[in-house]
Motif scaffolding. Structure first.
Motif, PDB file in Angstrom:
ATOM      1  N   UNK A 142      27.500  37.703  38.805  1.00 25.90           N
ATOM      2  CA  UNK A 142      28.294  37.668  37.572  1.00 25.90           C
ATOM      3  C   UNK A 142      29.133  38.923  37.339  1.00 25.90           C
ATOM      4  N   UNK A 143      29.285  39.756  38.371  1.00 33.12           N
ATOM      5  CA  UNK A 143      30.115  40.951  38.219  1.00 33.12           C
ATOM      6  C   UNK A 143      31.592  40.583  38.309  1.00 33.12           C
ATOM      7  N   UNK A 144      32.404  41.303  37.566  1.00 37.92           N
ATOM      8  CA  UNK A 144      33.859  41.130  37.617  1.00 37.92           C
ATOM      9  C   UNK A 144      34.423  42.257  38.490  1.00 37.92           C
ATOM     10  N   UNK A 145      34.867  41.910  39.685  1.00 34.64           N
ATOM     11  CA  UNK A 145      35.410  42.894  40.618  1.00 34.64           C
ATOM     12  C   UNK A 145      36.889  43.100  40.299  1.00 34.64           C
TER      13      UNK A 145
ATOM     14  N   UNK B 216      30.009  52.185  41.083  1.00 30.49           N
ATOM     15  CA  UNK B 216      30.828  51.046  41.476  1.00 30.49           C
ATOM     16  C   UNK B 216      30.055  50.203  42.475  1.00 30.49           C
ATOM     17  N   UNK B 217      30.186  48.882  42.349  1.00 27.60           N
ATOM     18  CA  UNK B 217      29.640  47.979  43.352  1.00 27.60           C
ATOM     19  C   UNK B 217      30.821  47.542  44.201  1.00 27.60           C
ATOM     20  N   UNK B 218      30.697  47.718  45.501  1.00 28.60           N
ATOM     21  CA  UNK B 218      31.753  47.384  46.438  1.00 28.60           C
ATOM     22  C   UNK B 218      31.677  45.899  46.777  1.00 28.60           C
TER      23      UNK B 218
ATOM     24  N   UNK C 208      42.207  49.234  50.788  1.00 26.53           N
ATOM     25  CA  UNK C 208      41.689  48.985  49.438  1.00 26.53           C
ATOM     26  C   UNK C 208      40.580  47.929  49.425  1.00 26.53           C
ATOM     27  N   UNK C 209      39.604  48.128  48.524  1.00 23.20           N
ATOM     28  CA  UNK C 209      38.528  47.157  48.316  1.00 23.20           C
ATOM     29  C   UNK C 209      38.359  46.943  46.817  1.00 23.20           C
ATOM     30  N   UNK C 210      37.933  45.763  46.441  1.00 19.33           N
ATOM     31  CA  UNK C 210      37.668  45.455  45.037  1.00 19.33           C
ATOM     32  C   UNK C 210      36.302  46.011  44.641  1.00 19.33           C
ATOM     33  N   UNK C 211      36.226  46.498  43.405  1.00 13.39           N
ATOM     34  CA  UNK C 211      34.981  47.078  42.904  1.00 13.39           C
ATOM     35  C   UNK C 211      34.693  46.583  41.493  1.00 13.39           C
ATOM     36  N   UNK C 212      33.434  46.649  41.128  1.00 16.13           N
ATOM     37  CA  UNK C 212      32.996  46.346  39.758  1.00 16.13           C
ATOM     38  C   UNK C 212      32.263  47.569  39.226  1.00 16.13           C
ATOM     39  N   UNK C 213      32.571  47.957  38.011  1.00 12.14           N
ATOM     40  CA  UNK C 213      31.912  49.100  37.393  1.00 12.14           C
ATOM     41  C   UNK C 213      30.592  48.655  36.777  1.00 12.14           C
TER      42      UNK C 213
END
Length: 192
Positions: free
Chosen positions: A122-125, A159-161, A135-140
């Motif tokens: 359920x994380x929003x990256x 950050x979750x990668x 570049x990579x998408x991350x979620x705080x």
């Protein structure tokens, strides 16, 4: 031993006897050589068992690990690959980090995030991190507790990668909490 274990033991003993008997009959003209080979294999087997039993005693000499001392000092040995690794308790779970002074933030893998109780599905990256591989998408996220030795910090931003990351990274957002970071010889010393 219950009856099932006894039956299994008898079966294995009979099977071993049949194999050993067949081997002896087939090699009866070379018994001296067979005895020599059997003793070599027996010594190899004993050596492996001894190494497994002693691994706990020699592990720190072969693969030295971090040491936390009173007064907020932690010493981390350089590993064979030239990097420093720290194991922190994140929300009570041990997570190994690669110390990365070039990383701005603490970055954790999706599997480590799941291990510490973060609902990765359920994380929003929505963020982007720029790495050497692009570049990579991350979620705080917020880590409730981060513990290293006697030091416990609360509510640490990380950050979750979203991409494939082999190792969680311990960046400057956490390392900056220390008053002193120094590398002397083959050790990283963190002082709070």
């Amino acid at each position: 031993m219950d009856s099932d274990q006894t039956a299994q033991f008898i079966f294995l003993a009979l099977l071993g006897s049949a194999i050993a008997g067949g081997f002896i009959v087939q090699n009866r003209h070379q018994m001296g050589k067979v005895a020599q080979q059997a003793s070599v294999w027996g010594l190899i087997f004993i050596g492996v068992i001894a190494a497994i039993g002693l691994w706990g005693d020699i592990r720190d000499d072969v693969m030295p690990r971090q040491s936390a001392y009173a007064g907020g000092v932690t010493e981390v040995p350089r590993q064979r690959d030239g990097h420093f690794y720290l194991t922190l308790l994140i929300n009570g779970q041990p997570i190994e980090f690669l110390v990365d002074t070039g990383a701005t933030q603490v970055v954790i893998t999706k599997s480590d995030a799941d291990l510490v109780g973060i609902d990765v599905a359920n994380l929003a990256f929505l963020g982007t991190a720029y790495t050497a591989n692009g570049p990579v998408n991350t979620a705080t996220v917020r880590l409730n507790t981060v513990q290293l030795g006697e030091i416990t910090d609360s509510d640490i931003r990380a950050l979750v990668n979203e991409g494939e990351l082999d190792q969680s990274l311990l960046g400057m957002s956490y390392l900056g909490l220390y008053a002193r970071i120094e590398i002397t010889g083959d050790a990283l010393i963190l002082t709070r």
